[in-house]
Design a protein around this motif. Structure first.
Motif, PDB file in Angstrom:
ATOM      1  N   GLU A   7       0.850  -1.195   0.000  1.00 53.36           N
ATOM      2  CA  GLU A   7       0.000   0.000   0.000  1.00 53.36           C
ATOM      3  C   GLU A   7       0.881   1.237   0.000  1.00 53.36           C
ATOM      4  N   GLY A  32       4.373  -1.932  -6.060  1.00 50.49           N
ATOM      5  CA  GLY A  32       4.400  -3.261  -6.651  1.00 50.49           C
ATOM      6  C   GLY A  32       5.786  -3.853  -6.796  1.00 50.49           C
ATOM      7  N   CYS A  35       6.826  -5.212  -3.542  1.00 54.13           N
ATOM      8  CA  CYS A  35       6.003  -6.396  -3.298  1.00 54.13           C
ATOM      9  C   CYS A  35       6.613  -7.623  -3.956  1.00 54.13           C
ATOM     10  N   MET A  54      -3.149  -5.914  -1.352  1.00 50.11           N
ATOM     11  CA  MET A  54      -2.469  -5.046  -2.316  1.00 50.11           C
ATOM     12  C   MET A  54      -3.420  -4.020  -2.918  1.00 50.11           C
ATOM     13  N   ASP A  55      -2.994  -2.778  -2.853  1.00 51.83           N
ATOM     14  CA  ASP A  55      -3.722  -1.687  -3.489  1.00 51.83           C
ATOM     15  C   ASP A  55      -3.602  -1.850  -5.005  1.00 51.83           C
ATOM     16  N   ILE A  56      -4.644  -1.507  -5.722  1.00 49.75           N
ATOM     17  CA  ILE A  56      -4.592  -1.601  -7.184  1.00 49.75           C
ATOM     18  C   ILE A  56      -3.777  -0.449  -7.765  1.00 49.75           C
ATOM     19  N   ASP A  62       1.899  -0.953 -10.518  1.00 52.70           N
ATOM     20  CA  ASP A  62       0.591  -1.006  -9.858  1.00 52.70           C
ATOM     21  C   ASP A  62       0.256  -2.430  -9.404  1.00 52.70           C
ATOM     22  N   GLY A  63      -0.819  -2.549  -8.665  1.00 58.01           N
ATOM     23  CA  GLY A  63      -1.222  -3.823  -8.109  1.00 58.01           C
ATOM     24  C   GLY A  63      -1.562  -4.869  -9.164  1.00 58.01           C
ATOM     25  N   MET A  89      -7.097  -7.752  -3.117  1.00 57.84           N
ATOM     26  CA  MET A  89      -6.865  -6.432  -3.693  1.00 57.84           C
ATOM     27  C   MET A  89      -7.733  -5.411  -2.963  1.00 57.84           C
ATOM     28  N   THR A  91      -9.146  -1.367  -3.156  1.00 51.97           N
ATOM     29  CA  THR A  91      -9.288  -0.270  -4.106  1.00 51.97           C
ATOM     30  C   THR A  91     -10.262   0.787  -3.615  1.00 51.97           C
ATOM     31  N   TYR A 111     -11.328  -9.156  -3.297  1.00 49.66           N
ATOM     32  CA  TYR A 111     -11.030  -7.730  -3.204  1.00 49.66           C
ATOM     33  C   TYR A 111     -11.930  -7.119  -2.159  1.00 49.66           C
TER      34      TYR A 111
END
Length: 132
Positions: A7, A32, A35, A54-56, A62-63, A89, A91, A111
């Motif tokens: 994040e 990312g 990650c 994980m944030d998109i 990005d995620g 995920m 968002t 998500y």
């Protein structure tokens, strides 16, 4: 349980860490790329993550892209089905296209929308068999 919180937003990171702390040993990544490095390292060390949140939308990678790389790494290492990490995920986007991309095409386990509701998140983790 081992969890990786991915994040870029400090407040969201702290909230997820606070929610997960009673249940998991938590590591943090802010994008990312971090990650993917942390995920690979956890496999190399024989201490794989059970959960990745994980944030998109993140800078650098990005995620969506990080999720694809994670699933590719798992495939290359023969980790399939129940051996795959659970990826949730997160968002803030009210954008069904991104959710569909992550959930159905990217291999996300589930998500959850932001702002994150603690009870909803814990219920999801129970349903995934990660906590009791």
């Amino acid at each position: 349980m081992r969890a990786l919180i991915v994040e870029d937003d400090f407040t969201s990171r702290k909230l997820l860490q606070k929610i997960l702390a009673p249940y998991a040993e938590c590591d943090i990544a802010v994008n990312g790329r971090e990650c993917v490095v942390a995920f690979s390292q956890s496999l190399d060390e024989g201490r794989p993550y059970d959960l990745v949140t994980m944030d998109i939308m993140m800078p650098e990678m990005d995620g969506q892209e990080a999720l694809k790389v994670i699933r590719q790494i798992e495939k290359e290492r023969g980790r399939r089905g129940a051996d795959e990490v659970k990826v949730v995920m997160t968002t803030a986007l009210d954008d069904p296209k991104n959710v569909v991309e992550a959930y159905y095409k990217g291999g996300a386990t589930s998500y959850i929308p932001k702002p994150i509701d603690k009870h909803m998140f814990l219920h999801l983790l129970r349903n995934l068999g990660l906590i009791e």
